[in-house]
Scaffold this active site. Sequence first.
Site, short mmCIF file in Angstrom:
data_model
loop_
_atom_site.label_atom_id
_atom_site.label_comp_id
_atom_site.label_asym_id
_atom_site.label_seq_id
_atom_site.Cartn_x
_atom_site.Cartn_y
_atom_site.Cartn_z
CB ALA A 21 -0.92 -0.01 1.22
N GLY A 68 -0.83 -5.17 0.17
CA GLY A 68 -1.93 -4.94 -0.74
C GLY A 68 -1.74 -5.61 -2.09
CD GLU A 107 -0.33 -6.24 5.18
OE1 GLU A 107 -0.97 -6.07 4.14
OE2 GLU A 107 0.21 -7.34 5.46
#
Length: 258
Positions: free
Chosen positions: A65, A109, A132
Amino acid sequence: MKRAPVLIEKHGNVTLLRLASENPLNPLTDELVDALGDALGRIDADDAVHATVITGSEKAFAAGADIVAMSALDYAEAFRRDYVGRNWDRIRAHRKPLIAAVQGYALGGGCELAMMCDIVIAADDATFGQPEVKLGIVPGAGGTQRLPRAAGKSLAMQMCLSGASISAQQALACGLASRVVARERLVAEALDMAGSIARHSLPVLMAIKEAVGRSFESSLSDGLLFERRLFQAGFALRDQKEGMAAFLQKRTPEFLNK
């Protein structure tokens, strides 16, 4: 002039969407995801397109992301803007077959985007991961939900809890990818597969995608009933009549998508 974040190529009744951020790692900025959602919306409305391939750069399908944008958010703004929901849900809602052609990094992502597609073809240099946890956050676009369904609970836990990545061959072995090919053949192989899908009746392709998707969101008995109703409804299609007549006459069917 700034180039478009998503490049579109037509290959007969197949469309190739290439994520083409100015950053070769293809961070999934709002601009890029908006452009991808817009492109898929146009494809959904175009009866001439039966299947789509999504790919990235030589270095990355998408390496995660937009960390710069995320680092400035607080809870109130993320919730108010429905961050990673507002535009990502448009991709999830796409009704036609999607093939992810993954080369290089598919992290965070990027891995989640690949899993939103119906088929994943990986180059032999592809790397998949949900890192993440290293940023102090939980995956937000399906990493904790789609990954266990694709790869099993144990491997999904390992990837999400440690942030460690897996190779293309590991992705193939666990079911995250359906095929691994040489990187120089990746897009050609994905387009070939999309073409083999796209020659079939569009309403039938869309119904099959919907039925398989339902299998992950319902009980077996409910899923079987849903499938049976789609099967029975198919007898109203002209393409069903053509497909069965062509089989009996030992010829190639000429589907009208009706």
